[in-house]
Design a protein around this motif. Structure first.
Motif, PDB file in Angstrom:
ATOM      1  N   MET A   1       0.846  -1.201   0.000  1.00 44.86           N
ATOM      2  CA  MET A   1       0.000   0.000   0.000  1.00 44.86           C
ATOM      3  C   MET A   1       0.881   1.250   0.000  1.00 44.86           C
ATOM      4  O   MET A   1       1.799   1.375   0.797  1.00 44.86           O
ATOM      5  CB  MET A   1      -0.909   0.008   1.235  1.00 44.86           C
ATOM      6  CG  MET A   1      -1.807   1.227   1.319  1.00 44.86           C
ATOM      7  SD  MET A   1      -2.898   1.154   2.770  1.00 44.86           S
ATOM      8  CE  MET A   1      -3.744   2.713   2.595  1.00 44.86           C
ATOM      9  N   THR A   2       0.611   2.190  -0.920  1.00 39.20           N
ATOM     10  CA  THR A   2       1.397   3.402  -1.022  1.00 39.20           C
ATOM     11  C   THR A   2       1.029   4.353   0.109  1.00 39.20           C
ATOM     12  O   THR A   2      -0.142   4.585   0.383  1.00 39.20           O
ATOM     13  CB  THR A   2       1.144   4.090  -2.380  1.00 39.20           C
ATOM     14  OG1 THR A   2       1.441   3.175  -3.427  1.00 39.20           O
ATOM     15  CG2 THR A   2       2.008   5.327  -2.519  1.00 39.20           C
ATOM     16  N   SER A   3       2.050   4.903   0.762  1.00 41.28           N
ATOM     17  CA  SER A   3       1.785   5.830   1.866  1.00 41.28           C
ATOM     18  C   SER A   3       1.301   7.160   1.329  1.00 41.28           C
ATOM     19  O   SER A   3       1.660   7.584   0.233  1.00 41.28           O
ATOM     20  CB  SER A   3       3.050   6.030   2.699  1.00 41.28           C
ATOM     21  OG  SER A   3       4.062   6.620   1.916  1.00 41.28           O
ATOM     22  N   ARG A   4       0.450   7.820   2.095  1.00 43.52           N
ATOM     23  CA  ARG A   4      -0.015   9.158   1.742  1.00 43.52           C
ATOM     24  C   ARG A   4       1.117  10.146   1.956  1.00 43.52           C
ATOM     25  O   ARG A   4       1.882  10.045   2.914  1.00 43.52           O
ATOM     26  CB  ARG A   4      -1.222   9.534   2.601  1.00 43.52           C
ATOM     27  CG  ARG A   4      -2.484   8.777   2.242  1.00 43.52           C
ATOM     28  CD  ARG A   4      -3.555   8.947   3.307  1.00 43.52           C
ATOM     29  NE  ARG A   4      -3.835  10.336   3.592  1.00 43.52           N
ATOM     30  CZ  ARG A   4      -4.696  11.101   2.917  1.00 43.52           C
ATOM     31  NH1 ARG A   4      -5.350  10.573   1.907  1.00 43.52           N
ATOM     32  NH2 ARG A   4      -4.896  12.363   3.249  1.00 43.52           N
ATOM     33  N   VAL A   5       1.212  11.123   1.054  1.00 44.15           N
ATOM     34  CA  VAL A   5       2.296  12.101   1.101  1.00 44.15           C
ATOM     35  C   VAL A   5       1.732  13.480   1.404  1.00 44.15           C
ATOM     36  O   VAL A   5       0.743  13.914   0.801  1.00 44.15           O
ATOM     37  CB  VAL A   5       3.071  12.129  -0.233  1.00 44.15           C
ATOM     38  CG1 VAL A   5       4.085  13.273  -0.237  1.00 44.15           C
ATOM     39  CG2 VAL A   5       3.759  10.804  -0.486  1.00 44.15           C
ATOM     40  N   THR A   6       2.364  14.177   2.351  1.00 46.29           N
ATOM     41  CA  THR A   6       2.103  15.584   2.604  1.00 46.29           C
ATOM     42  C   THR A   6       3.323  16.367   2.149  1.00 46.29           C
ATOM     43  O   THR A   6       4.443  16.084   2.579  1.00 46.29           O
ATOM     44  CB  THR A   6       1.834  15.859   4.094  1.00 46.29           C
ATOM     45  OG1 THR A   6       0.594  15.259   4.477  1.00 46.29           O
ATOM     46  CG2 THR A   6       1.752  17.358   4.359  1.00 46.29           C
ATOM     47  N   LEU A   7       3.114  17.330   1.256  1.00 43.32           N
ATOM     48  CA  LEU A   7       4.194  18.130   0.697  1.00 43.32           C
ATOM     49  C   LEU A   7       4.120  19.543   1.257  1.00 43.32           C
ATOM     50  O   LEU A   7       3.050  20.160   1.278  1.00 43.32           O
ATOM     51  CB  LEU A   7       4.078  18.171  -0.831  1.00 43.32           C
ATOM     52  CG  LEU A   7       4.978  19.182  -1.564  1.00 43.32           C
ATOM     53  CD1 LEU A   7       6.448  18.838  -1.390  1.00 43.32           C
ATOM     54  CD2 LEU A   7       4.592  19.246  -3.046  1.00 43.32           C
ATOM     55  N   VAL A   8       5.274  20.062   1.689  1.00 43.22           N
ATOM     56  CA  VAL A   8       5.390  21.462   2.106  1.00 43.22           C
ATOM     57  C   VAL A   8       6.372  22.138   1.171  1.00 43.22           C
ATOM     58  O   VAL A   8       7.569  21.812   1.173  1.00 43.22           O
ATOM     59  CB  VAL A   8       5.871  21.588   3.567  1.00 43.22           C
ATOM     60  CG1 VAL A   8       6.003  23.070   3.943  1.00 43.22           C
ATOM     61  CG2 VAL A   8       4.920  20.877   4.521  1.00 43.22           C
ATOM     62  N   THR A   9       5.893  23.056   0.336  1.00 52.32           N
ATOM     63  CA  THR A   9       6.820  23.849  -0.474  1.00 52.32           C
ATOM     64  C   THR A   9       7.341  24.988   0.393  1.00 52.32           C
ATOM     65  O   THR A   9       6.689  25.421   1.338  1.00 52.32           O
ATOM     66  CB  THR A   9       6.130  24.418  -1.733  1.00 52.32           C
ATOM     67  OG1 THR A   9       5.216  25.450  -1.356  1.00 52.32           O
ATOM     68  CG2 THR A   9       5.378  23.322  -2.480  1.00 52.32           C
ATOM     69  N   GLY A  10       8.545  25.478   0.083  1.00 43.08           N
ATOM     70  CA  GLY A  10       9.132  26.527   0.916  1.00 43.08           C
ATOM     71  C   GLY A  10       9.370  26.052   2.334  1.00 43.08           C
ATOM     72  O   GLY A  10       9.314  26.839   3.289  1.00 43.08           O
ATOM     73  N   ALA A  11       9.680  24.782   2.480  1.00 41.11           N
ATOM     74  CA  ALA A  11       9.778  24.171   3.812  1.00 41.11           C
ATOM     75  C   ALA A  11      10.990  24.642   4.600  1.00 41.11           C
ATOM     76  O   ALA A  11      11.039  24.451   5.817  1.00 41.11           O
ATOM     77  CB  ALA A  11       9.805  22.645   3.689  1.00 41.11           C
ATOM     78  N   ALA A  12      11.968  25.242   3.936  1.00 43.67           N
ATOM     79  CA  ALA A  12      13.146  25.755   4.637  1.00 43.67           C
ATOM     80  C   ALA A  12      12.972  27.208   5.047  1.00 43.67           C
ATOM     81  O   ALA A  12      13.857  27.783   5.680  1.00 43.67           O
ATOM     82  CB  ALA A  12      14.390  25.617   3.757  1.00 43.67           C
ATOM     83  N   GLY A  13      11.829  27.814   4.695  1.00 37.19           N
ATOM     84  CA  GLY A  13      11.590  29.212   5.019  1.00 37.19           C
ATOM     85  C   GLY A  13      11.027  29.402   6.408  1.00 37.19           C
ATOM     86  O   GLY A  13      10.935  28.463   7.211  1.00 37.19           O
ATOM     87  N   PHE A  14      10.620  30.627   6.689  1.00 35.18           N
ATOM     88  CA  PHE A  14      10.161  31.000   8.024  1.00 35.18           C
ATOM     89  C   PHE A  14       8.915  30.211   8.439  1.00 35.18           C
ATOM     90  O   PHE A  14       8.969  29.351   9.326  1.00 35.18           O
ATOM     91  CB  PHE A  14       9.901  32.502   8.054  1.00 35.18           C
ATOM     92  CG  PHE A  14       9.285  33.011   9.325  1.00 35.18           C
ATOM     93  CD1 PHE A  14       9.815  32.683  10.562  1.00 35.18           C
ATOM     94  CD2 PHE A  14       8.162  33.834   9.284  1.00 35.18           C
ATOM     95  CE1 PHE A  14       9.234  33.160  11.745  1.00 35.18           C
ATOM     96  CE2 PHE A  14       7.586  34.312  10.443  1.00 35.18           C
ATOM     97  CZ  PHE A  14       8.121  33.978  11.674  1.00 35.18           C
ATOM     98  N   ALA A  15       7.791  30.466   7.789  1.00 36.94           N
ATOM     99  CA  ALA A  15       6.564  29.750   8.152  1.00 36.94           C
ATOM    100  C   ALA A  15       6.680  28.263   7.827  1.00 36.94           C
ATOM    101  O   ALA A  15       6.203  27.409   8.591  1.00 36.94           O
ATOM    102  CB  ALA A  15       5.369  30.367   7.422  1.00 36.94           C
ATOM    103  N   GLY A  16       7.326  27.935   6.702  1.00 40.96           N
ATOM    104  CA  GLY A  16       7.439  26.527   6.313  1.00 40.96           C
ATOM    105  C   GLY A  16       8.168  25.686   7.334  1.00 40.96           C
ATOM    106  O   GLY A  16       7.769  24.562   7.628  1.00 40.96           O
ATOM    107  N   SER A  17       9.245  26.221   7.922  1.00 39.91           N
ATOM    108  CA  SER A  17      10.001  25.441   8.907  1.00 39.91           C
ATOM    109  C   SER A  17       9.199  25.244  10.191  1.00 39.91           C
ATOM    110  O   SER A  17       9.264  24.185  10.821  1.00 39.91           O
ATOM    111  CB  SER A  17      11.341  26.122   9.213  1.00 39.91           C
ATOM    112  OG  SER A  17      11.151  27.373   9.877  1.00 39.91           O
ATOM    113  N   HIS A  18       8.425  26.257  10.582  1.00 34.59           N
ATOM    114  CA  HIS A  18       7.582  26.096  11.764  1.00 34.59           C
ATOM    115  C   HIS A  18       6.437  25.118  11.489  1.00 34.59           C
ATOM    116  O   HIS A  18       6.019  24.374  12.381  1.00 34.59           O
ATOM    117  CB  HIS A  18       7.032  27.446  12.214  1.00 34.59           C
ATOM    118  CG  HIS A  18       8.043  28.275  12.962  1.00 34.59           C
ATOM    119  ND1 HIS A  18       8.369  28.030  14.278  1.00 34.59           N
ATOM    120  CD2 HIS A  18       8.806  29.327  12.568  1.00 34.59           C
ATOM    121  CE1 HIS A  18       9.278  28.909  14.672  1.00 34.59           C
ATOM    122  NE2 HIS A  18       9.568  29.699  13.650  1.00 34.59           N
TER     123      HIS A  18
END
Length: 334
Positions: A1-18
């Motif tokens: 079974m394929t796992s569900r993926v959650t993607l965060v773009t800009g994940a190294a930025g201010f809001a993205g990292s939090h």
């Protein structure tokens, strides 16, 4: 079974990292250096899906151990975006990537429009082609609204007064009105959010860095500031990303939600609170060069839709955020 993926773009930025802190559960750990403080948000269970963070090629992703799979993707490179989405087929996307500085957008309008609008178009196109039944959060901005002297509701006229606001409105309209197959759009309109890790070109973070540098003997005991009379609705970034998650998971598709406290604070008062926390006497110098073009005197939001429909409320007080921002910069300058 394929796992569900959650993607965060800009994940190294201010809001993205939090947001990554929150999604990996480290943001709810009192031992985490910049997670919610004691008495903050209720502890959440770890997200059971696979978590993927995108960052700008040439940048450096922050450390989140094995909880996050990192990938360098340029949102302006359409084939790369489409290919990456086809591989991931994410079930949830938090689109935190983009140009975020209001002042810089006046001088870098073309670049701001490119990343915020064209980059979003590439992402939506990839999601539509993948046909994975994705839900995507578009973190919009309060600057899509026409400036006003009262609290802004989601029904206030959408007449932005800056290139940045234009780019965010275009991004939002593109997401809502572009035909996409199997893609649900969630809209968040964040007012001013601040906290540890924010770029020092933003006022509160810049004040705190100068104070920390003065305490460390790295600069004279004087802070250079811009417009202190502006009043802003301020929310801790850790409360803001909790709202992102709430809207992404339970918000009505296509319906915008303000993320704000409903209270405006003068920038002068924020500076006074920070100086009161300083370990040495500090003078203030108003520098006209630091004033932004067309800086609106008041930006205040009405949080009732998010509060009444989805149950979100800010939990971290202003004073706690200021303590954390100042401590962050004290550690950085040392």
């Amino acid at each position: 079974m394929t796992s569900r993926v959650t993607l965060v773009t800009g994940a190294a930025g201010f809001a993205g990292s939090h947001l990554l802190d929150l999604l990996t559960d480290s943001g709810a750990d009192s031992n985490h250096p910049w997670g919610p403080p004691s008495g903050g948000p209720i502890r959440l269970k770890p997200d059971p899906t696979r978590l993927v963070g995108w960052y700008r090629p040439g940048g450096t992703p922050p450390a989140h151990g094995s909880a996050v799979t990192w990938d360098a993707v340029d949102l302006l490179d359409r084939p790369s975006v489409v290919d990456a989405i086809a591989r991931l087929r994410p079930a949830m996307v938090y689109h935190c990537a983009g140009a975020a500085h209001v002042g810089r957008a006046w001088e870098q309008t073309e670049a701001t429009l490119a990343i915020n609008v064209r980059g979003t178009h590439h992402l939506l196109e990839g999601l539509s082609q993948a046909g994975a039944g994705t839900r995507i959060l578009i973190p919009g901005s309060a600057l899509v609204y026409q400036p006003a002297s009262e609290a802004l509701t989601e029904d206030h006229p959408l007449i932005p007064a800056s290139p940045y606001g234009v780019s965010k409105l275009a991004q939002e309209l593109l997401a809502v009105h572009t035909p996409t197959s199997g893609v649900e759009i969630a809209i968040a309109r964040a007012f001013n959010h601040f906290g540890p890790r924010q770029d020092p070109t933003f006022s509160t973070s810049g004040f705190a860095r100068q104070i920390a540098s003065i305490e460390a003997g790295l600069q004279p005991p004087e802070i250079s500031v811009g417009n202190l009379d502006a009043r802003r609705d301020l929310t801790d970034v850790r409360d803001t990303v909790r709202a992102y998650r709430t809207i992404a998971e339970r918000g009505e598709p296509g319906r915008a939600y303000n993320i704000c406290s409903g209270h405006a604070v003068a920038i002068r008062d924020v500076l006074d609170l920070l100086i009161a926390r300083a370990r040495v006497p500090i003078r203030v110098h108003v520098d006209p060069v630091r004033f932004r073009p067309n800086d609106v005197p008041l930006l205040l939001g009405d949080p009732r839709r998010l509060r009444d429909e989805l149950g979100w409320r800010p939990a971290i007080p202003l004073e706690q955020t200021l303590d954390d921002v100042l401590q962050y910069w004290r550690q950085k300058v040392q």
